[in-house]
Motif scaffolding. Structure first.
Motif, PDB file in Angstrom:
ATOM      1  N   ALA A  46      14.417  47.074  28.250  1.00  0.00           N
ATOM      2  CA  ALA A  46      15.485  46.303  28.894  1.00  0.00           C
ATOM      3  C   ALA A  46      15.079  44.847  29.106  1.00  0.00           C
ATOM      4  O   ALA A  46      15.936  43.968  29.173  1.00  0.00           O
ATOM      5  N   LEU A  47      13.786  44.588  29.200  1.00  0.00           N
ATOM      6  CA  LEU A  47      13.298  43.219  29.326  1.00  0.00           C
ATOM      7  C   LEU A  47      13.177  42.522  27.976  1.00  0.00           C
ATOM      8  O   LEU A  47      12.815  41.353  27.897  1.00  0.00           O
ATOM      9  N   GLY A  48      13.469  43.249  26.916  1.00  0.00           N
ATOM     10  CA  GLY A  48      13.408  42.678  25.575  1.00  0.00           C
ATOM     11  C   GLY A  48      12.035  42.761  24.937  1.00  0.00           C
ATOM     12  O   GLY A  48      11.820  42.235  23.854  1.00  0.00           O
ATOM     13  N   TRP A  49      11.112  43.404  25.615  1.00  0.00           N
ATOM     14  CA  TRP A  49       9.758  43.523  25.092  1.00  0.00           C
ATOM     15  C   TRP A  49       9.698  44.619  24.041  1.00  0.00           C
ATOM     16  O   TRP A  49      10.456  45.587  24.075  1.00  0.00           O
ATOM     17  N   ASN A  50       8.783  44.472  23.095  1.00  0.00           N
ATOM     18  CA  ASN A  50       8.588  45.464  22.044  1.00  0.00           C
ATOM     19  C   ASN A  50       7.410  46.365  22.395  1.00  0.00           C
ATOM     20  O   ASN A  50       6.368  45.883  22.826  1.00  0.00           O
ATOM     21  N   ILE A  51       7.577  47.647  22.187  1.00  0.00           N
ATOM     22  CA  ILE A  51       6.495  48.605  22.363  1.00  0.00           C
ATOM     23  C   ILE A  51       5.957  48.917  20.973  1.00  0.00           C
ATOM     24  O   ILE A  51       6.679  49.450  20.135  1.00  0.00           O
ATOM     25  N   HIS A  52       4.702  48.578  20.725  1.00  0.00           N
ATOM     26  CA  HIS A  52       4.101  48.808  19.421  1.00  0.00           C
ATOM     27  C   HIS A  52       3.367  50.140  19.356  1.00  0.00           C
ATOM     28  O   HIS A  52       3.277  50.749  18.291  1.00  0.00           O
ATOM     29  N   ALA A  53       2.833  50.557  20.482  1.00  0.00           N
ATOM     30  CA  ALA A  53       2.118  51.833  20.558  1.00  0.00           C
ATOM     31  C   ALA A  53       2.049  52.243  22.017  1.00  0.00           C
ATOM     32  O   ALA A  53       2.209  51.415  22.918  1.00  0.00           O
ATOM     33  N   ALA A  54       1.824  53.525  22.226  1.00  0.00           N
ATOM     34  CA  ALA A  54       1.671  54.033  23.590  1.00  0.00           C
ATOM     35  C   ALA A  54       0.653  55.156  23.581  1.00  0.00           C
ATOM     36  O   ALA A  54       0.560  55.914  22.612  1.00  0.00           O
ATOM     37  N   ARG A  55      -0.123  55.223  24.648  1.00  0.00           N
ATOM     38  CA  ARG A  55      -1.070  56.327  24.840  1.00  0.00           C
ATOM     39  C   ARG A  55      -0.671  56.994  26.146  1.00  0.00           C
ATOM     40  O   ARG A  55      -0.610  56.346  27.184  1.00  0.00           O
ATOM     41  N   LEU A  56      -0.395  58.269  26.075  1.00  0.00           N
ATOM     42  CA  LEU A  56       0.107  59.002  27.224  1.00  0.00           C
ATOM     43  C   LEU A  56      -0.883  60.084  27.610  1.00  0.00           C
ATOM     44  O   LEU A  56      -1.411  60.783  26.753  1.00  0.00           O
ATOM     45  N   SER A  57      -1.116  60.228  28.911  1.00  0.00           N
ATOM     46  CA  SER A  57      -1.999  61.288  29.375  1.00  0.00           C
ATOM     47  C   SER A  57      -1.535  61.758  30.744  1.00  0.00           C
ATOM     48  O   SER A  57      -0.807  61.068  31.444  1.00  0.00           O
ATOM     49  N   VAL A  58      -1.971  62.949  31.092  1.00  0.00           N
ATOM     50  CA  VAL A  58      -1.652  63.524  32.393  1.00  0.00           C
ATOM     51  C   VAL A  58      -2.946  64.004  33.022  1.00  0.00           C
ATOM     52  O   VAL A  58      -3.744  64.695  32.384  1.00  0.00           O
ATOM     53  N   TRP A  59      -3.177  63.592  34.256  1.00  0.00           N
ATOM     54  CA  TRP A  59      -4.334  64.030  35.034  1.00  0.00           C
ATOM     55  C   TRP A  59      -3.787  64.647  36.304  1.00  0.00           C
ATOM     56  O   TRP A  59      -3.256  63.940  37.158  1.00  0.00           O
ATOM     57  N   GLY A  60      -3.889  65.957  36.411  1.00  0.00           N
ATOM     58  CA  GLY A  60      -3.333  66.633  37.575  1.00  0.00           C
ATOM     59  C   GLY A  60      -1.833  66.438  37.610  1.00  0.00           C
ATOM     60  O   GLY A  60      -1.131  66.752  36.655  1.00  0.00           O
ATOM     61  N   SER A  61      -1.338  65.860  38.673  1.00  0.00           N
ATOM     62  CA  SER A  61       0.102  65.646  38.810  1.00  0.00           C
ATOM     63  C   SER A  61       0.496  64.196  38.511  1.00  0.00           C
ATOM     64  O   SER A  61       1.610  63.790  38.807  1.00  0.00           O
ATOM     65  N   ARG A  62      -0.420  63.413  37.914  1.00  0.00           N
ATOM     66  CA  ARG A  62      -0.148  62.007  37.622  1.00  0.00           C
ATOM     67  C   ARG A  62      -0.067  61.760  36.121  1.00  0.00           C
ATOM     68  O   ARG A  62      -0.895  62.243  35.355  1.00  0.00           O
ATOM     69  N   ALA A  63       0.942  61.022  35.724  1.00  0.00           N
ATOM     70  CA  ALA A  63       1.052  60.553  34.343  1.00  0.00           C
ATOM     71  C   ALA A  63       0.389  59.178  34.291  1.00  0.00           C
ATOM     72  O   ALA A  63       0.656  58.328  35.140  1.00  0.00           O
ATOM     73  N   ARG A  64      -0.482  58.989  33.324  1.00  0.00           N
ATOM     74  CA  ARG A  64      -1.136  57.691  33.124  1.00  0.00           C
ATOM     75  C   ARG A  64      -0.805  57.245  31.711  1.00  0.00           C
ATOM     76  O   ARG A  64      -1.242  57.856  30.745  1.00  0.00           O
ATOM     77  N   ASP A  65      -0.022  56.190  31.643  1.00  0.00           N
ATOM     78  CA  ASP A  65       0.495  55.738  30.357  1.00  0.00           C
ATOM     79  C   ASP A  65       0.059  54.308  30.088  1.00  0.00           C
ATOM     80  O   ASP A  65       0.032  53.476  30.990  1.00  0.00           O
ATOM     81  N   ALA A  66      -0.280  54.045  28.840  1.00  0.00           N
ATOM     82  CA  ALA A  66      -0.652  52.700  28.414  1.00  0.00           C
ATOM     83  C   ALA A  66       0.282  52.299  27.278  1.00  0.00           C
ATOM     84  O   ALA A  66       0.437  53.034  26.301  1.00  0.00           O
ATOM     85  N   PHE A  67       0.937  51.164  27.440  1.00  0.00           N
ATOM     86  CA  PHE A  67       1.857  50.651  26.429  1.00  0.00           C
ATOM     87  C   PHE A  67       1.292  49.355  25.863  1.00  0.00           C
ATOM     88  O   PHE A  67       0.862  48.475  26.619  1.00  0.00           O
ATOM     89  N   TYR A  68       1.293  49.210  24.559  1.00  0.00           N
ATOM     90  CA  TYR A  68       0.879  47.991  23.879  1.00  0.00           C
ATOM     91  C   TYR A  68       2.157  47.239  23.538  1.00  0.00           C
ATOM     92  O   TYR A  68       2.948  47.700  22.708  1.00  0.00           O
ATOM     93  N   ILE A  69       2.368  46.105  24.196  1.00  0.00           N
ATOM     94  CA  ILE A  69       3.662  45.429  24.145  1.00  0.00           C
ATOM     95  C   ILE A  69       3.524  43.966  23.728  1.00  0.00           C
ATOM     96  O   ILE A  69       2.451  43.376  23.840  1.00  0.00           O
TER      97      ILE A  69
END
Length: 84
Positions: free
Chosen positions: A24-47
């Protein structure tokens, strides 16, 4: 690329809501790394910005204001049944 790391409760649709806010901000997502630790989602987006530049750190505040914080808070638990 700029690296945007997000930690949120692991709930259905959390990655979709994050990706939608970034887009929505107009940024491009080139890649993402998604992980879950316990009840938390930890996501990394390369933008990047639409023109391919890195997203400045100061622009992260724009993303924070665009995120629907209530969607990333703890899930509301149903109230326990009333005692008789």
């Amino acid at each position: 690329f700029s690296l945007l790391e997000v930690s949120a409760p692991d709930e259905t649709g959390v990655v979709y809501r994050l990706a939608r806010a970034i887009s929505a901000l107009g940024w491009n997502i080139h890649a993402a790394r998604l992980s879950v630790w316990g009840s938390r989602a930890r996501d990394a987006f390369y933008i990047t910005h639409p023109d391919g530049r890195k997203v400045p750190t100061a622009d992260a505040a724009r993303l924070l204001s665009a995120l629907p914080h209530e969607d990333f808070s703890k899930k509301k638990r149903p109230a326990p049944p009333a005692r008789r």
